[in-house]
Motif scaffolding. Structure first.
Motif, short mmCIF file in Angstrom:
data_model
loop_
_atom_site.label_atom_id
_atom_site.label_comp_id
_atom_site.label_asym_id
_atom_site.label_seq_id
_atom_site.Cartn_x
_atom_site.Cartn_y
_atom_site.Cartn_z
N LEU A 22 -3.12 6.89 5.12
CA LEU A 22 -2.42 7.17 3.87
C LEU A 22 -3.42 7.80 2.91
N ASN A 23 -3.08 8.96 2.40
CA ASN A 23 -3.94 9.66 1.46
C ASN A 23 -3.51 9.38 0.04
N ASN A 24 -4.47 9.44 -0.89
CA ASN A 24 -4.22 9.13 -2.30
C ASN A 24 -3.50 7.79 -2.42
N ALA A 25 -4.09 6.77 -1.81
CA ALA A 25 -3.44 5.47 -1.68
C ALA A 25 -3.64 4.59 -2.91
N GLN A 26 -2.62 3.79 -3.18
CA GLN A 26 -2.65 2.74 -4.20
C GLN A 26 -2.45 1.43 -3.47
N ILE A 27 -3.28 0.44 -3.74
CA ILE A 27 -3.21 -0.84 -3.06
C ILE A 27 -2.93 -1.90 -4.12
N GLN A 28 -1.78 -2.55 -3.98
CA GLN A 28 -1.32 -3.54 -4.97
C GLN A 28 -1.16 -4.89 -4.28
N SER A 29 -1.69 -5.93 -4.90
CA SER A 29 -1.54 -7.27 -4.37
C SER A 29 -0.11 -7.77 -4.60
N THR A 30 0.43 -8.49 -3.63
CA THR A 30 1.74 -9.12 -3.80
C THR A 30 1.57 -10.62 -4.04
N ILE A 75 0.87 -1.18 0.00
CA ILE A 75 0.00 0.00 0.00
C ILE A 75 0.91 1.22 0.00
N GLU A 76 0.65 2.13 -0.90
CA GLU A 76 1.48 3.34 -1.00
C GLU A 76 0.58 4.55 -0.99
N GLY A 77 0.95 5.53 -0.18
CA GLY A 77 0.18 6.76 -0.12
C GLY A 77 0.98 7.85 0.57
N ASN A 78 0.35 8.98 0.75
CA ASN A 78 1.00 10.11 1.40
C ASN A 78 0.55 10.21 2.85
N VAL A 79 1.49 10.50 3.74
CA VAL A 79 1.17 10.70 5.14
C VAL A 79 1.54 12.12 5.55
#
Length: 160
Positions: A43-51, A19-23
């Motif tokens: 996390l704002n404007n988050a991208q959630i990617q499966s591993t 999960i990647e986003g801005n804090v």
């Protein structure tokens, strides 16, 4: 002392997602012990990617609330020497190099611990590279100069 003054990118690695986003600049980056409640990170404007394999479609959301006990690693994309807990982490003087096994991942890098045999709940790690241990995984992994690792999910390591 310099401070973080703008939101920055944080990656959160869990058993199944990156999960990647801005804090916010004043976000407290640490991992709770299993017996304590941690404050969730937003996390704002988050991208959630499966591993996992097969990978699920990536998702996006305006705000993602991440709880601490499912987190394997926190990877801040900011000068880590400016983080709140860096004063404590820089006192860890024992380096452990190797291949570390964390949940469904392997990681190479250098962990810093207070002393041999003393492993804190949040472990600073430097020059890290993560990959998947899952057969057939298509996840490309990740690299970073710094990550905070949870000892809750560490099964052990191969010493270098």
């Amino acid at each position: 002392m310099a401070k973080i003054t703008a939101p920055y990118t944080l990656q959160v690695l869990t058993h199944e997602y990156l999960i990647e986003g801005n804090v916010a600049p004043d976000s407290s980056i640490h991992l709770p012990r299993p017996d304590e409640q941690g404050s969730p990170l937003t996390l704002n404007n988050a991208q959630i990617q499966s591993t996992r394999t097969p990978p699920a479609p990536a998702r996006s959301c305006a705000s993602f609330v991440c709880t601490g006990n499912g987190v394997i690693a926190l990877i801040p994309h900011v000068d880590y020497t400016l983080l709140d807990y860096y004063g404590s982490w820089k006192q860890y003087r024992t380096a452990v190099n190797g291949v570390f096994y964390l949940g469904p991942y392997w990681m190479t890098g250098r962990l810093m611990i207070p002393s041999p045999g003393m492993i804190p709940s949040s472990i600073p790690a430097y020059d890290i590279r993560f990959g998947s241990m899952l057969p057939g995984s298509q996840w490309a992994g990740l690299t970073a100069p710094f990550a905070l690792i949870s000892n809750l999910w560490m099964q052990g390591w191969e010493a270098a």
